[in-house]
Scaffold this active site. Sequence first.
Site, mmCIF file in Angstrom:
data_model
loop_
_atom_site.group_PDB
_atom_site.id
_atom_site.type_symbol
_atom_site.label_atom_id
_atom_site.label_comp_id
_atom_site.label_asym_id
_atom_site.label_seq_id
_atom_site.Cartn_x
_atom_site.Cartn_y
_atom_site.Cartn_z
ATOM 1 C CG MET A 87 -6.784 4.790 -3.547
ATOM 2 S SD MET A 87 -6.881 5.793 -2.038
ATOM 3 C CE MET A 87 -6.343 7.388 -2.663
ATOM 4 C CG HIS A 88 -6.311 6.906 -9.784
ATOM 5 N ND1 HIS A 88 -7.201 5.855 -9.813
ATOM 6 C CD2 HIS A 88 -6.802 7.832 -10.631
ATOM 7 C CE1 HIS A 88 -8.175 6.134 -10.650
ATOM 8 N NE2 HIS A 88 -7.963 7.325 -11.158
#
Length: 159
Positions: free
Chosen positions: A117-118
């Site tokens: 995730m980012h």
Amino acid sequence: MKQLWAPWRMVYVGGDAPEGCFLCDAIAGTDHEASLVVARAPLTITLLNRFPYSSGHVMVVPTRHVHDPRELAPEEGAALFAGAQCALAAIDAALHPDGFNMGLNLGSAAGSSVEHMHLHVVPRWAGDTNFMPVLGDVKVLPEVLETTATKLRDAFSTL
Ligand SMILES: [Zn+2]
């Protein structure tokens, strides 16, 4: 979406597909120039998106490989948001945008193609959505990524 002029792509068109997680590779690596890392903190890194929506589009990434914010420990969530605040300040100082979009794409239906995730931080300029992306499916980036990365590293260093 096509790029009108994207010389940096030849490196990837001609190279082998990366294995594993490119974000974990960037976290583990020391070649910030190659991975476009612009800032590091104990629980996050910030790097330029290689296929940006606009110049200065960065991703703030937890250093632990998780694919959903529900997996973050409270201190990791706080660090992610603190990283985003620093990114906003650095981009403001370096590039002077008129606004920002921030967001998470979670799952393939939401446009995510990366398991790690980012948080996207995307600077916006008045009028940046013009006829090129709307009618031509083509973006114009006024600056090469390495130049933007250098500006942002300088800005992060003064925060
Ligand atoms: Zn990862």
